[in-house]
Design a protein around this motif. Structure first.
Motif, PDB file in Angstrom:
ATOM      1  N   ALA A  20      19.681  37.121  -5.713  1.00  0.00           N
ATOM      2  CA  ALA A  20      19.368  36.742  -4.335  1.00  0.00           C
ATOM      3  C   ALA A  20      20.431  37.345  -3.428  1.00  0.00           C
ATOM      4  O   ALA A  20      21.610  36.995  -3.536  1.00  0.00           O
ATOM      5  N   LYS A  70      13.974  32.963  -2.752  1.00  0.00           N
ATOM      6  CA  LYS A  70      13.810  32.648  -4.164  1.00  0.00           C
ATOM      7  C   LYS A  70      12.893  31.441  -4.338  1.00  0.00           C
ATOM      8  O   LYS A  70      12.961  30.481  -3.580  1.00  0.00           O
ATOM      9  N   GLY A 125      17.163  30.676  -0.538  1.00  0.00           N
ATOM     10  CA  GLY A 125      17.574  32.018  -0.171  1.00  0.00           C
ATOM     11  C   GLY A 125      17.946  32.068   1.296  1.00  0.00           C
ATOM     12  O   GLY A 125      17.497  31.258   2.112  1.00  0.00           O
ATOM     13  N   CYS A 157      22.518  31.992  -7.093  1.00  0.00           N
ATOM     14  CA  CYS A 157      21.282  31.613  -7.773  1.00  0.00           C
ATOM     15  C   CYS A 157      21.428  31.848  -9.281  1.00  0.00           C
ATOM     16  O   CYS A 157      21.997  31.028  -9.977  1.00  0.00           O
TER      17      CYS A 157
END
Length: 448
Positions: A69, A114, A133, A420
């Motif tokens: 991400a 995401k 995100g 992430c």
């Protein structure tokens, strides 16, 4: 654009979409996105489709890599350069080892959203919206940061534009010159994989000097094509950035050259598959271990009804323990139908673990094993292993266990920077490229 049915997705279920805090801000942002210049152009997209068609027929190999991400704060010149440098180094290893053209594609300039397993995250007695995100909210765990703010879509666009500007400058302005293969390695720590790369760079130097002595001075040696890709997740971003090209009179998603549909949003009757079936971009679809042959064939019929070379890429993410059992069924079923998508492997997402000290991680050995399984299956079936899709960074992070640096669970705390999923660092990425090059050589020998 109504004649293309681009807005039909509004009648369908659209999974993994944020609940925006302010509808007026969303409407204003979408209106602005609909008027900004495209990030990529139809001609570039068409060129990529041609390149991917070559990979699907075994005449090229796709290398797709970048952040899990992207974040706004990390879109700096140094970090973008390091990611490009890592992809270029990997590509050189693959090209030199296999004698195949390598299509270079970043998970860059758009990977700002995401999917999440839950809409909310709880820490202690505090529950807030999950981090989806930087295009949606911020990573910090407080009420303001976790507000789903549609104005961030505009920031995602501008950050993507500046990232693309640097990518184009680096890849066409001399940075990608093959005579600079030694310079790409400067600044990285001493490591056995670095030494192997340096040996390869010396071989390339000798080859370059030989070509110069023969009077060869090709532009292809001084610059390179570099495409960008991301998961087409946020409909409020993808739809406003779709344009009708004045030359082809067809719709293109101008947010990136290559758009993929994730495992969680590939429902045949869902909004993502419907919308992306109508744009001219080459498309990818993530396929996990539960994917059936019927699923794959239905996706082909929906996304590539004309069986157009280079249009559809299947990105398999099975897990090291399942790929040898599950992938053959899919490949054989698709081959029997007469379709020829590009098959590439994502050895990252099926191999996630949580360590005892609480870090999300992946074992490098598992990543390598899934890559090995991918090649073994294709060799056994006589089909083309067409590419590699990895989450990586050009920085010396400690997020994945193992590799030549022997990163252990204790070392994860040193430089775990992903917001992430864990990424391969520079050394692990380079190490993986040597393994893949060896597999490509074995495959070519088996097909000779």
């Amino acid at each position: 654009m109504s004649e293309f049915g681009l807005d039909n997705y509004l009648n369908l279920e659209s999974k993994q979409q944020p609940n925006w805090a302010d509808a007026e801000v969303l409407a204003n942002t979408k209106a602005r996105l609909a008027k900004v210049p495209p990030l990529v152009f139809a001609g570039e997209v068409d060129t990529l489709r041609q390149r991917l068609a070559e990979a699907a027929s075994g005449k090229a190999f796709l290398l797709q890599g970048g952040d899990c991400a992207e974040t706004f704060v990390d879109a700096t010149a140094d970090q973008i350069r390091n990611r490009i440098k890592t992809v270029l180094q990997m590509a050189v290893v693959l090209m030199y080892g296999s004698s195949l053209p390598v299509i270079k594609m970043g998970r860059m300039a758009g990977q700002f959203a995401k999917p999440r397993s839950s809409d909310f995250e709880t820490r202690g007695d505090v529950t807030l919206p999950a981090y989806r995100g930087d295009a949606v909210n911020a990573y910090e765990f407080d009420a303001v940061s976790r507000t789903n703010d549609a104005s961030r879509l505009m920031q995602a666009y501008h950050t993507s534009a500046s990232t693309l500007n640097l990518i184009r400058a680096f890849t066409t302005g001399g940075f990608a010159d093959l005579r600079e293969v030694h310079a790409w390695n400067k600044g990285f720590t001493d490591n056995p994989i670095n030494k192997e790369y340096e040996s390869l760079a010396q071989d390339i130097d000798r080859a370059m000097r030989f070509m110069e002595a023969c009077g060869v001075d090709s532009a292809e040696l001084r610059s390179t094509e570099f495409f960008v890709s991301h998961e087409g997740l946020l409909m409020d971003y993808e739809r406003p950035l779709t344009r009708i090209d004045s030359r082809t009179h067809q719709p293109y998603a101008t947010s990136g050259h290559f758009i993929w549909i994730g495992e969680r949003t590939r429902q045949l009757d869902g909004a993502h598959v419907d919308f992306l079936s109508k744009v001219r971009n080459p498309l990818g679809v993530k396929l996990g271990p539960t994917t059936s042959v019927d699923d794959a064939l239905a996706l082909i019929d929906k996304l590539d009804p004309n069986r157009e070379p280079g249009r559809l890429t299947f990105i398999t993410r099975m897990g090291a323990g399942k790929i040898r059992d599950e992938l053959p069924k899919l490949i054989e079923g698709v081959r029997a139908s007469g379709a020829q998508p590009l098959w590439i492997t994502d050895p990252m997402h099926g191999n996630g673990i949580t360590t005892e000290n609480g870090y999300k991680s992946r074992r490098f050995d598992d990543v390598m094993d899934e890559v090995m399984g991918f090649f073994e299956v294709h060799r056994a079936l006589g089909t083309h292993p067409g590419g590699l899709h990895v989450e990586l960074t050009g920085d010396d992070v400690t997020e994945c266990l193992g590799g030549s640096e022997h990163i252990d669970e204790k070392a994860l705390a040193k430089r775990y920077e992903s917001v992430c999923d864990p990424r391969l660092n520079h050394m692990q990425s380079l190490e993986l490229s040597f393994l893949v090059a060896e597999q490509l050589v074995q495959t070519s020998r088996g097909q000779a």
